[in-house]
Each structure stands twice: as C-alpha cells, then as structure tokens.
Design an enzyme around this catalytic site. Structure first.
Site, PDB file in Angstrom:
ATOM      1  N   LYS A 163      83.164 152.389  67.090  1.00  0.00           N
ATOM      2  CA  LYS A 163      81.946 151.575  67.202  1.00  0.00           C
ATOM      3  C   LYS A 163      81.599 150.991  65.843  1.00  0.00           C
ATOM      4  O   LYS A 163      81.306 149.821  65.715  1.00  0.00           O
ATOM      5  CB  LYS A 163      80.829 152.472  67.716  1.00  0.00           C
ATOM      6  CG  LYS A 163      79.869 152.022  68.697  1.00  0.00           C
ATOM      7  CD  LYS A 163      80.253 151.636  70.092  1.00  0.00           C
ATOM      8  CE  LYS A 163      81.576 150.992  70.314  1.00  0.00           C
ATOM      9  NZ  LYS A 163      82.180 151.125  71.574  1.00  0.00           N
TER      10      LYS A 163
ATOM     11  N   ARG B  41      82.481 137.409  76.280  1.00  0.00           N
ATOM     12  CA  ARG B  41      83.883 137.823  76.352  1.00  0.00           C
ATOM     13  C   ARG B  41      84.631 137.531  75.056  1.00  0.00           C
ATOM     14  O   ARG B  41      85.717 138.060  74.845  1.00  0.00           O
ATOM     15  CB  ARG B  41      84.572 137.109  77.512  1.00  0.00           C
ATOM     16  CG  ARG B  41      83.989 137.460  78.868  1.00  0.00           C
ATOM     17  CD  ARG B  41      84.478 136.509  79.939  1.00  0.00           C
ATOM     18  NE  ARG B  41      85.904 136.635  80.107  1.00  0.00           N
ATOM     19  CZ  ARG B  41      86.487 137.391  81.020  1.00  0.00           C
ATOM     20  NH1 ARG B  41      85.742 138.102  81.844  1.00  0.00           N
ATOM     21  NH2 ARG B  41      87.778 137.462  81.119  1.00  0.00           N
TER      22      ARG B  41
ATOM     23  N   LYS C   4      85.772 140.727  75.016  1.00  0.00           N
ATOM     24  CA  LYS C   4      85.232 141.772  75.886  1.00  0.00           C
ATOM     25  C   LYS C   4      86.284 142.335  76.827  1.00  0.00           C
ATOM     26  O   LYS C   4      86.548 143.514  76.846  1.00  0.00           O
ATOM     27  CB  LYS C   4      84.053 141.208  76.686  1.00  0.00           C
ATOM     28  CG  LYS C   4      83.373 142.224  77.592  1.00  0.00           C
ATOM     29  CD  LYS C   4      82.716 143.322  76.793  1.00  0.00           C
ATOM     30  CE  LYS C   4      82.060 144.369  77.636  1.00  0.00           C
ATOM     31  NZ  LYS C   4      81.708 145.549  76.834  1.00  0.00           N
TER      32      LYS C   4
ATOM     33  N   ASN D 100      93.483 130.407  81.456  1.00  0.00           N
ATOM     34  CA  ASN D 100      93.443 131.715  80.796  1.00  0.00           C
ATOM     35  C   ASN D 100      94.802 132.373  80.987  1.00  0.00           C
ATOM     36  O   ASN D 100      95.328 132.361  82.103  1.00  0.00           O
ATOM     37  CB  ASN D 100      92.395 132.633  81.436  1.00  0.00           C
ATOM     38  CG  ASN D 100      90.989 132.170  81.178  1.00  0.00           C
ATOM     39  OD1 ASN D 100      90.764 131.277  80.373  1.00  0.00           O
ATOM     40  ND2 ASN D 100      90.040 132.793  81.862  1.00  0.00           N
ATOM     41  N   GLY D 101      95.331 132.970  79.941  1.00  0.00           N
ATOM     42  CA  GLY D 101      96.613 133.663  80.074  1.00  0.00           C
ATOM     43  C   GLY D 101      97.658 133.071  79.143  1.00  0.00           C
ATOM     44  O   GLY D 101      97.329 132.356  78.189  1.00  0.00           O
TER      45      GLY D 101
ATOM     46  N   TRP E  60      90.208 131.609  73.742  1.00  0.00           N
ATOM     47  CA  TRP E  60      90.535 132.612  72.727  1.00  0.00           C
ATOM     48  C   TRP E  60      92.022 132.410  72.459  1.00  0.00           C
ATOM     49  O   TRP E  60      92.863 132.782  73.270  1.00  0.00           O
ATOM     50  CB  TRP E  60      90.240 134.012  73.269  1.00  0.00           C
ATOM     51  CG  TRP E  60      90.311 135.096  72.242  1.00  0.00           C
ATOM     52  CD1 TRP E  60      89.329 135.505  71.402  1.00  0.00           C
ATOM     53  CD2 TRP E  60      91.438 135.938  71.976  1.00  0.00           C
ATOM     54  NE1 TRP E  60      89.769 136.539  70.623  1.00  0.00           N
ATOM     55  CE2 TRP E  60      91.059 136.828  70.949  1.00  0.00           C
ATOM     56  CE3 TRP E  60      92.739 136.023  72.492  1.00  0.00           C
ATOM     57  CZ2 TRP E  60      91.914 137.787  70.438  1.00  0.00           C
ATOM     58  CZ3 TRP E  60      93.605 136.991  71.982  1.00  0.00           C
ATOM     59  CH2 TRP E  60      93.174 137.850  70.958  1.00  0.00           C
TER      60      TRP E  60
ATOM     61  N   CYS F 221      88.626 134.345  76.974  1.00  0.00           N
ATOM     62  CA  CYS F 221      88.608 133.055  77.633  1.00  0.00           C
ATOM     63  C   CYS F 221      87.687 133.059  78.832  1.00  0.00           C
ATOM     64  O   CYS F 221      87.438 134.081  79.446  1.00  0.00           O
ATOM     65  CB  CYS F 221      89.980 132.636  78.146  1.00  0.00           C
ATOM     66  SG  CYS F 221      91.173 132.358  76.910  1.00  0.00           S
TER      67      CYS F 221
ATOM     68  N   GLU G 296      85.257 157.721  69.002  1.00  0.00           N
ATOM     69  CA  GLU G 296      84.449 156.627  69.532  1.00  0.00           C
ATOM     70  C   GLU G 296      83.411 156.160  68.499  1.00  0.00           C
ATOM     71  O   GLU G 296      83.150 154.966  68.364  1.00  0.00           O
ATOM     72  CB  GLU G 296      83.791 157.072  70.852  1.00  0.00           C
ATOM     73  CG  GLU G 296      82.758 156.130  71.431  1.00  0.00           C
ATOM     74  CD  GLU G 296      83.254 154.703  71.691  1.00  0.00           C
ATOM     75  OE1 GLU G 296      84.457 154.448  71.602  1.00  0.00           O
ATOM     76  OE2 GLU G 296      82.399 153.847  71.950  1.00  0.00           O
TER      77      GLU G 296
ATOM     78  N   GLU H  72      84.199 148.268  64.713  1.00  0.00           N
ATOM     79  CA  GLU H  72      84.297 147.019  65.474  1.00  0.00           C
ATOM     80  C   GLU H  72      83.086 146.113  65.293  1.00  0.00           C
ATOM     81  O   GLU H  72      83.218 144.907  65.344  1.00  0.00           O
ATOM     82  CB  GLU H  72      84.646 147.240  66.951  1.00  0.00           C
ATOM     83  CG  GLU H  72      83.653 147.962  67.789  1.00  0.00           C
ATOM     84  CD  GLU H  72      84.139 148.211  69.216  1.00  0.00           C
ATOM     85  OE1 GLU H  72      85.087 147.566  69.675  1.00  0.00           O
ATOM     86  OE2 GLU H  72      83.543 149.084  69.873  1.00  0.00           O
TER      87      GLU H  72
ATOM     88  N   HIS I  17      94.650 168.824  56.002  1.00  0.00           N
ATOM     89  CA  HIS I  17      96.075 168.457  56.057  1.00  0.00           C
ATOM     90  C   HIS I  17      96.308 167.046  55.521  1.00  0.00           C
ATOM     91  O   HIS I  17      97.358 166.464  55.767  1.00  0.00           O
ATOM     92  CB  HIS I  17      96.590 168.587  57.493  1.00  0.00           C
ATOM     93  CG  HIS I  17      96.504 169.985  58.020  1.00  0.00           C
ATOM     94  ND1 HIS I  17      97.334 170.989  57.589  1.00  0.00           N
ATOM     95  CD2 HIS I  17      95.648 170.559  58.890  1.00  0.00           C
ATOM     96  CE1 HIS I  17      97.011 172.126  58.199  1.00  0.00           C
ATOM     97  NE2 HIS I  17      95.979 171.885  58.992  1.00  0.00           N
TER      98      HIS I  17
HETATM   99  N1  HGA Z   1      97.350 130.565  76.046  1.00  0.00           N
HETATM  100  C1  HGA Z   1      96.188 129.720  76.082  1.00  0.00           C
HETATM  101  C2  HGA Z   1      94.997 130.443  76.669  1.00  0.00           C
HETATM  102  C3  HGA Z   1      94.655 131.666  75.863  1.00  0.00           C
HETATM  103  C4  HGA Z   1      93.918 132.750  76.613  1.00  0.00           C
HETATM  104  O1  HGA Z   1      93.957 132.925  77.831  1.00  0.00           O
HETATM  105  N2  HGA Z   1      93.233 133.625  75.874  1.00  0.00           N
HETATM  106  O2  HGA Z   1      92.582 134.716  76.430  1.00  0.00           O
HETATM  107  C5  HGA Z   1      95.876 129.136  74.707  1.00  0.00           C
HETATM  108  O3  HGA Z   1      96.221 129.716  73.669  1.00  0.00           O
HETATM  109  O4  HGA Z   1      95.277 128.083  74.669  1.00  0.00           O
END
Ligand code: HGA
Length: 607
Positions: free
Chosen positions: A487, A27, A602, A99-100, A73, A2, A483, A490, A506
């Site tokens: 890489k 990100r 990120k 965000n969150g 995200w 986000c 690693e 991903e 094993h």
């Molecule tokens: N929970 C919020 C924001 C998602 C978020 O911070 N993602 O990193 C949503 O789902 O819209």
C-alpha cells in the site's frame, strides 16, 4: 486498464461518452479520445492526458451519434495523441477503440504496408482499422462482415468497438479475452468495457463472451460469432449501489473506501452466518457437503493485494479447517505447468474479476479438470462467470487503484469459507461460535480504528520523508506486513520492503539505522515475546519503530498504534486498517495522485 464506451441513440454521444470515460478513469490510463458519426463523416478528437483535457479540447460543434470513446494505457507505442484511440484507417472512414494486445500486429502491419498502407501510429490497434477498410475494399457487404473478416486474421486479446462513417446507425463490437458489455436503454444502446461506465444510464446489461461480436443500433442488439452464427442473449440486471461509485465530500476515493469498511465487511457477512449450527452459509459455492469434505488441499491464486489476502485466507483455512492451504501469485502459477489435483479446491481471488493472469490461471486449471471457485467483487465479471462457484464480496465499486475495502472483505470471505470447511470437519460448535462472534464484532472495531485517523495521519507525515522502510510481521502478521508495504509503495512511492520478522537477522537487519523506520505488526498473541525480541533487535540498532499492537509498547516502539483485539485468526483484518490509513496520509503529504498512482491500473487486463 483502458476503457471503452460507446453510444447509439437519439442523444448527442459526446457528453455520454465523456461521462462514461470519467467513470473509468479509476482504471488508470495515459490518453483519451472520441470519435462521432456526423454529417460529412467521422469527427475525432484525442488528447495525451486526462478525460477533463479531452472535454476541454472539444469544439462546441462536436456533435453527433453514434460515438465511441477510449482511455488508453499504452502497450504498443508511447503515450501520445497520435497513439491514443480511436485509431483510423487511411480514408478516415473506420474508427476503432481497443483494449488488449494484437499479438500478430507486426506481421499484419508488414503485410498491410506491402499493400501500400501507411501507418499513422505505433499502435497494434491501427492494424484493425486498416484490416476492416481492406475487407470493404475486397467486397465486404456490411460492417459486420468486414469486422468479422478483419478479426479472423487477428491473433491476440481484444475488446473493441468499431464505427463506420458509411454505416452511421450502428457500432460493431467484439470480445476475445478483454471484457465488453452492452447496455440496453430505451431506444438507445451503450457499449462499455466495465459496468461502471453505464452507471446512471441503464442497469440492463449483456455480457459478451470470448469469440463473440455484437451489433448495436438504437433499436437493439444482435450477438453472433466470428462465423456469423447467432448467439441469443438476454440482458441481466446490475444490482449496483449507484451511490457507491460517487466520491461525495471525500478528498479521494481511497479514503472514502477505507472509511466504508465497517459497512463493506458487514455486507460480506450479511446472510451468510448460520448461528444455529455455528457455521457459514455460502450458497454460491456449488459444492455439496460431501464434495467439500473430500477436499484435501486448498490452493489460492491472485495477484498483488488479492494474493496477500489469499495468504491470510490460507492461514484461516489451515487454522479453522485443518486443511493444508497455500496461496501463490496467479501470474507465476499459470506459467509453470501446474500439477492439478482432483481433490484440491482452487480459489481465484480478484476484485475486478478481470485480472488477466488470474483468469488465465483459472482457464488452465479448468482445462486440466480442476475445480475452481472465485472470490470476486464485480458481479458478472469474466472470472465470476468462468468459475464453478464462488463468493461475491458485495463491497460496491472500488474506484481507487489501490485496493482497501476489497482486501478486508476478501479476508472476511475467507474466514467464512474456513468456518464452513471447519464446521463440516472437526471445528467444534464452540469454536465456530467464537469465530462468528469475532466476525460480527469487526464492523464496530473497524469504526473504532477509523476514529484514530488524525493520530495515524501524524505518524504518516513523519514517515513520508523516509527514503525507505521495512514492514515486519510473523505468521498472520506477515501477509499484513506485505500488504502494508505494498500500500505504502504503490500510492506514496516511498520504497518499502516486507519481511517475516525472524528473517530480519538473515539479511535485512544490515539496513536498520536511524534513517530506516520499521513498521512492526505486534498482536498480543502467543508470539508476542518473539515479536518483542525483534523490536529489541531493531531498537538496539537505533531503528525507529512504529508498532501496530493491542497495547502500548513504550520501551520498544517510538509510536504504537493501539487497535482493538479480535479473535487471533481475525486480527489481520483490524491490523491492516492503520496501514491503509498510514499509506494514504503519507501519499497525501507527498502530494501524490492518490487514486491514480503512476504506472498502475485498477484491473490489470494485459499481461
Ligand atoms: N494495445 C493497445 C491497447 C492497450 C491496452 O489495452 N491497454 O490496457 C495500445 O497500446 O494502444
């Protein structure tokens, strides 16, 4: 994950917000949106897709300021235009980017629904917009008061910015567990969740702390707490190299960052080598020599690539300082009620300095009285500010989701730490000088490996068609193998598993066949014979082998990528470079979105 950007000032907000969001694209996100304050109310535009799609979708008359923007995200509700931020209240007066995760969103949603509120999205964020509107309906006198009242009901993590059509001169922002910072300009102010968004606009920033809010207007800012106690804060200056964030002529940030490594390793070492005493000088550790001598154990915590760099760090510390050291995924450590010992040095590793699991581990350690230092790239990031001391990588902005230069710089930083801890114990000056000479030679040796890019790309095209691969290594080669596999999977989505070489027999040896290539880490050290036996076992089962080695291994490997020799303790830094290039070219051959691999972000700022 986000991104938040906000602008208040005399200019049109939209171009500034779009540029800032573009800088946060690295990100990882799935949708984007903007809200502007304009005559007649808020203007809002959202898309499920890229920032470029949002820019293309804006009508010519999408003008106004202040404004807020977001790249989402999804955590609550699928990625879609409706669920993209900004989220609005029913009247379309309040716009929120967040965000969150709001942990009590379901409960708040039920309460608001019972009060007659109709929700437009599935997001947890939307509750905040309705709570702010409800606070106004209940008599809140200004936006600050309404946001404070709303947030007092919220449990969870947030970095958020709120725009109110009725207060078109300001943005109110708040932070609890997810970063928010203010950018101070000339008669204009910015908000961002990451300093990268402010590049080119201002270098003066104010970091908010958890539990803090701020109001920004064109004339300045005010910071305060949820119970409206003022928290006076002065700006600090970011010393970022702006060019570091530009892609230049490169096809992708990832290859640019791989190629930067001679310089980034040099920067990690700069000013930190003490030739006179054959040691490292690490001023930021905040540890007296006596305190450093009392350390009986080192515990390193990180997630993903940072954890693998930590595994190499643990081996360096054991090798050079003879202090027992281990590394563990911070995401596991934090949840197992860890035993915290006073004579253990804890080291938190995070490129972004915002990784939520690592931050939570640091907080748990500090709560129990543990001494924690950080190895972090982003100056002023949350972990960097939370720890008791540390080492900055100075690798410059790392824009590609897959970590490369931050990995090698972290291992170089661990080498310096190990040298320092070793030289105040029993590591001889002669051994110290050997390590210093090895460190100083690394940038030139990395440059030599980079010259082999074409040859490595050819090998990469060969493996890109595999369904699955093995990566094997022993001792220091084992984290390198982990690693390397990380890489590859991903960014190219080719399945890869890493094993300690001796573990093959094993179990995983059953997988070896002409269809299953193995990348083997085979440095020319005291374990060479053991490693060549592993290769024989694979060859006997007709498994194709690509060896990363110090010399050709004609009968044992189908292809050998020969790299320069460092000191054995430092070899992992060089051994990992061909693996980065291999993964990059496999991903390019498969047409992947190299810098923004699917499902990944990120800095992982949600659990
Ligand atoms: N929970 C919020 C924001 C998602 C978020 O911070 N993602 O990193 C949503 O789902 O819209």
């Amino acid at each position: 994950m986000c991104g938040i950007v906000g602008y208040v000032g005399p200019q049109d907000a939209a171009p500034i917000l779009l540029e800032g969001l573009g800088r946060l694209e690295y990100r990882g996100y799935d949708s984007a949106g903007l809200a502007l304050s304009a005559k007649g109310g808020l203007k809002v535009r959202k898309v499920s897709g890229r920032v470029a799609d949002l820019a293309a979708d804006l009508p010519a008359r999408f003008k106004g300021a202040p404004g807020i923007g977001h790249t989402r995200w999804a955590t609550h509700g699928e990625p879609s235009e409706t669920n993209a931020h900004p989220q609005l209240d029913t009247a379309g007066r309040i716009a929120v980017v967040h965000n969150g995760i709001i942990e009590n969103a379901d409960e708040l949603r039920a309460k608001l629904t019972a009060d007659g509120v109709e929700f437009a999205s599935q997001t947890d964020t939307e509750v905040v917009a309705h709570l702010v509107a409800a606070a106004f309906a209940a008599g809140a006198g200004d936006l600050e008061q309404a946001v404070r009242q709303a947030l007092r009901q919220v449990v969870g993590a947030y970095g958020l910015a709120v725009l109110d059509a009725e207060h078109p001169d300001r943005i109110v922002v708040a932070r609890n567990g997810s970063p928010v910072l203010l950018g101070v300009g000339e008669k204009e102010m910015f908000v961002a969740s990451d300093v990268a968004a402010l590049i080119g606009y201002t270098r003066q920033v104010v970091y908010l702390d958890d539990g803090e809010l701020a109001t920004i207007t064109a004339g300045g800012y005010r910071t305060y707490t949820l119970d409206d106690r003022s928290t006076a804060k002065s700006p600090s200056t970011i010393d970022w190299d702006v060019v570091g964030a530009e892609i230049g002529d490169h096809a992708h940030y990832l290859i640019k960052e791989i190629q930067e490594q001679p310089r980034t390793i040099e920067r990690a070492l700069k000013g930190r080598i003490d030739e006179r005493f054959a040691t490292a000088h690490l001023g930021g550790l905040n540890l007296t020599v006596r305190e450093a001598r009392e350390i009986r154990r080192v515990k390193i915590l990180g997630c993903g690539t940072a954890c693998y760099a930590g595994e190499l760090g643990a081996q360096l510390i054991e090798d050079l300082a003879r202090v027992p050291a281990t590394a563990e995924a911070a995401s596991e450590f934090r949840y197992r009620n860890p035993v915290v010992e006073p004579d253990t040095l804890y080291v938190a590793v995070s490129q972004s300095g915002e990784t939520i699991d690592t931050l939570a581990a640091v907080q748990e350690l500090q709560r129990k009285g543990g001494r924690v230092i950080g190895i972090v790239n982003v100056v002023g990031s949350t972990i960097a500010r939370q720890v008791d001391g540390g080492i900055y990588l100075h690798a410059g902005p790392e824009m590609s989701v897959a970590a490369t230069k931050s990995f090698t710089s972290t291992v170089a930083a661990f080498a310096l730490l190990a040298l320092h801890l070793g030289r105040i114990r029993d590591l001889s000056p002669e051994q110290g000088r050997r390590i210093i000479a090895g460190l100083l030679a690394l940038p030139g040796q990395v440059a030599q490996i980079l010259e082999q890019e074409d040859a490595i790309a050819e090998v990469a095209r060969g493996i890109a068609t595999s369904n699955s691969m093995l990566f094997v290594g022993r001792r220091r080669g084992w984290p390198v193998a982990r690693e390397g596999a990380q890489k590859l999977k991903e960014i190219s989505y080719v399945h890869a598993e890493a094993y300690p070489s001796a573990e093959l027999k094993h179990g995983p040896l059953a997988l070896v066949s002409p269809e299953m290539p193995t990348v083997a880490i085979v440095p020319d050290d005291d374990l060479l014979d053991k490693n060549t036996s592993t290769l024989s076992e694979i060859k006997a089962r007709k498994g194709p082998v690509i060896a990363i080695a110090h010399r050709e291994l004609p009968d044992l490997a189908d292809r050998t990528l020969v790299i320069p020799r460092s000191e054995p303790e430092l070899d992992p830094i060089l051994l990992s470079i061909p693996l980065q290039i291999l993964a990059y070219h496999a991903a390019v051959a498969l047409g992947r979105d190299v810098d923004k691999p699917r499902n990944l972000a990120k800095s992982v700022t949600v659990e």
